[in-house]
Design a protein around this motif. Structure first.
Motif, PDB file in Angstrom:
ATOM      1  N   ASP A 276     -88.669 -17.574 -29.980  1.00 58.89           N
ATOM      2  CA  ASP A 276     -88.734 -18.617 -31.005  1.00 58.89           C
ATOM      3  C   ASP A 276     -89.828 -18.229 -31.984  1.00 58.89           C
ATOM      4  OD1 ASP A 276     -91.243 -19.467 -29.810  1.00 58.89           O
ATOM      5  OD2 ASP A 276     -90.062 -20.605 -28.340  1.00 58.89           O
ATOM      6  N   ASP A 277     -90.231 -19.142 -32.846  1.00 53.71           N
ATOM      7  CA  ASP A 277     -91.195 -18.798 -33.897  1.00 53.71           C
ATOM      8  C   ASP A 277     -92.579 -18.466 -33.369  1.00 53.71           C
ATOM      9  OD1 ASP A 277     -89.449 -19.006 -36.029  1.00 53.71           O
ATOM     10  OD2 ASP A 277     -89.783 -21.160 -36.278  1.00 53.71           O
ATOM     11  N   THR A 278     -92.929 -18.922 -32.176  1.00 47.28           N
ATOM     12  CA  THR A 278     -94.280 -18.718 -31.663  1.00 47.28           C
ATOM     13  C   THR A 278     -94.338 -17.892 -30.385  1.00 47.28           C
ATOM     14  OG1 THR A 278     -94.222 -20.800 -30.410  1.00 47.28           O
ATOM     15  CG2 THR A 278     -95.065 -20.899 -32.670  1.00 47.28           C
ATOM     16  N   THR A 279     -93.190 -17.423 -29.889  1.00 51.23           N
ATOM     17  CA  THR A 279     -93.175 -16.726 -28.603  1.00 51.23           C
ATOM     18  C   THR A 279     -92.464 -15.380 -28.726  1.00 51.23           C
ATOM     19  OG1 THR A 279     -92.990 -18.893 -27.503  1.00 51.23           O
ATOM     20  CG2 THR A 279     -92.655 -16.924 -26.151  1.00 51.23           C
ATOM     21  N   ALA A 280     -93.258 -14.317 -28.579  1.00 48.70           N
ATOM     22  CA  ALA A 280     -92.686 -12.970 -28.541  1.00 48.70           C
ATOM     23  C   ALA A 280     -92.388 -12.602 -27.093  1.00 48.70           C
ATOM     24  CB  ALA A 280     -93.659 -11.966 -29.146  1.00 48.70           C
ATOM     25  N   VAL A 281     -91.388 -11.770 -26.910  1.00 46.48           N
ATOM     26  CA  VAL A 281     -91.009 -11.342 -25.564  1.00 46.48           C
ATOM     27  C   VAL A 281     -91.195  -9.836 -25.457  1.00 46.48           C
ATOM     28  CG1 VAL A 281     -88.583 -11.021 -26.171  1.00 46.48           C
ATOM     29  CG2 VAL A 281     -89.202 -11.432 -23.797  1.00 46.48           C
ATOM     30  N   GLY A 282     -91.561  -9.385 -24.266  1.00 44.21           N
ATOM     31  CA  GLY A 282     -91.773  -7.960 -24.071  1.00 44.21           C
ATOM     32  C   GLY A 282     -91.582  -7.563 -22.630  1.00 44.21           C
ATOM     33  N   LEU A 283     -91.987  -6.338 -22.336  1.00 49.67           N
ATOM     34  CA  LEU A 283     -91.782  -5.765 -21.010  1.00 49.67           C
ATOM     35  C   LEU A 283     -93.029  -5.051 -20.524  1.00 49.67           C
ATOM     36  CD1 LEU A 283     -88.301  -3.974 -21.050  1.00 49.67           C
ATOM     37  CD2 LEU A 283     -88.930  -5.947 -19.665  1.00 49.67           C
TER      38      LEU A 283
END
Length: 330
Positions: A276-283
């Motif tokens: 979303d606008d405030t949550t980045a996702v990664g690994l």
């Protein structure tokens, strides 16, 4: 435990009806695949642990074996299942606890879905693992096999072909689906299938292909923060549209014991997209030299703080077409 029942759908008649020709595209117009007008949630993180696949809305779909190669679309999880005789089946597990067998034999790395979960695409091997391959695209809202074609996947002369050697030398694959077009990597060219007609053509427009694998910077939906290109070995940053970038970090816990093998590596990670606008996702991965497993993380703006997605602590299995947990076109 959720009760389960098994159904077999007879795709064999459909496959016989549409194979054995080298037309640009053929379409089995009879609805022979499971369909739904109420698809599962696909707009977020998806991961598997044990025999369970976790969907973005919190739904958990249980498979009849440990999670392996799978994708999510339509009414559930499409996965490759090995039986007691080591024969691999392509099956659908639904949120209602049903398991549906199909007669398809997909090349596992080719499994692809559309971001909205409407389309399922793969390279089928109707003559066995060592035979020729066909591109298949299914509309899961109707059960219609819109595409079944060997266009670009077989040579003109098939009289003396070693299919295993051919596909090792000239790998073929499904690039993905964007809009109303499916892209297939052929022996020589990329083939584009118009999903409104099933017709094939050599892909001339590369914009659709770029949409399948967007390059950095990766912007959030509001276009206010981005994930810039990450130099090798650098700590990932999040960059606002105005101002200085924020370096991401995991909150330090001085009382935490030393990390053990199998636990998440909190010293090295990468960012890949936005929930979303405030949550980045990664690994990141588990600390295991012999068999590290992916671990999904999230990092928030504007503070840049990161955390492991609950349930990912021991590593997970990600969908074939979501190597970062989210769809590439999300």
């Amino acid at each position: 435990m959720t009760s389960r029942w098994r159904t077999t759908i007879a795709l064999g008649v459909l496959l016989v009806a549409v194979t054995g020709c080298n037309d640009d595209a053929t379409s089995g117009r009879d609805p022979a695949w499971p369909s739904t007008t109420d698809p599962i949630a696909t707009d977020g993180l998806v991961w598997g642990t044990g025999s369970e696949v976790h969907l973005p809305d919190g739904t958990v779909i249980e498979l009849d074996q440990p999670v392996g190669s799978y994708v999510v679309a339509g009414s559930g999880v499409w996965y490759l299942s090995a039986d007691q005789d080591s024969e691999v089946d392509f099956e659908l597990a639904t949120a209602a606890g049903e398991v549906v067998d199909t007669d398809a034999n997909p090349y596992a790395p080719s499994l692809r879905t559309s971001a909205d979960g409407r389309w399922l695409a793969f390279l089928d091997r109707p003559e066995g693992d060592d035979g020729p391959r066909e591109a298949v695209v299914v509309d899961l809202t109707t059960g219609e096999e819109v595409v079944r074609s060997d266009e670009g996947l077989v040579p003109d002369d098939t009289s003396d072909v070693d299919w295993t050697d051919l596909y090792e030398e000239l790998p073929v694959d499904v690039h993905g689906i964007t809009g109303d077009t499916a892209y297939v990597r052929g022996l020589d060219d990329t083939i584009a299938y118009d999903l409104s007609t099933g017709e094939a053509s050599v892909a001339e427009d590369t914009e659709g292909l770029r949409d399948l694998r967007p390059e950095p910077p990766h912007w959030n939906p509001a276009h206010t923060w981005s994930i810039p290109e990450q130099p090798f070995g650098a700590v990932p940053q999040l960059r606002p549209d105005r101002g200085q970038p924020v370096t991401t970090r995991f909150a330090a816990d001085p009382s935490a014991p030393p990390a053990l093998p199998g636990s998440p590596d909190l010293d090295s990670w990468t960012l890949t997209g936005w929930l979303d606008d405030t949550t980045a996702v990664g690994l990141t991965s588990t600390l295991d030299d012999s068999d590290p497993r992916p671990v999904l993380i999230t990092c928030t703006v504007p503070d840049g703080e990161c955390e492991v997605v609950p349930g990912n602590e021991g590593g997970v299995t990600l969908p074939v077409d979501r190597p970062w947990g989210i769809h590439p076109q999300a």
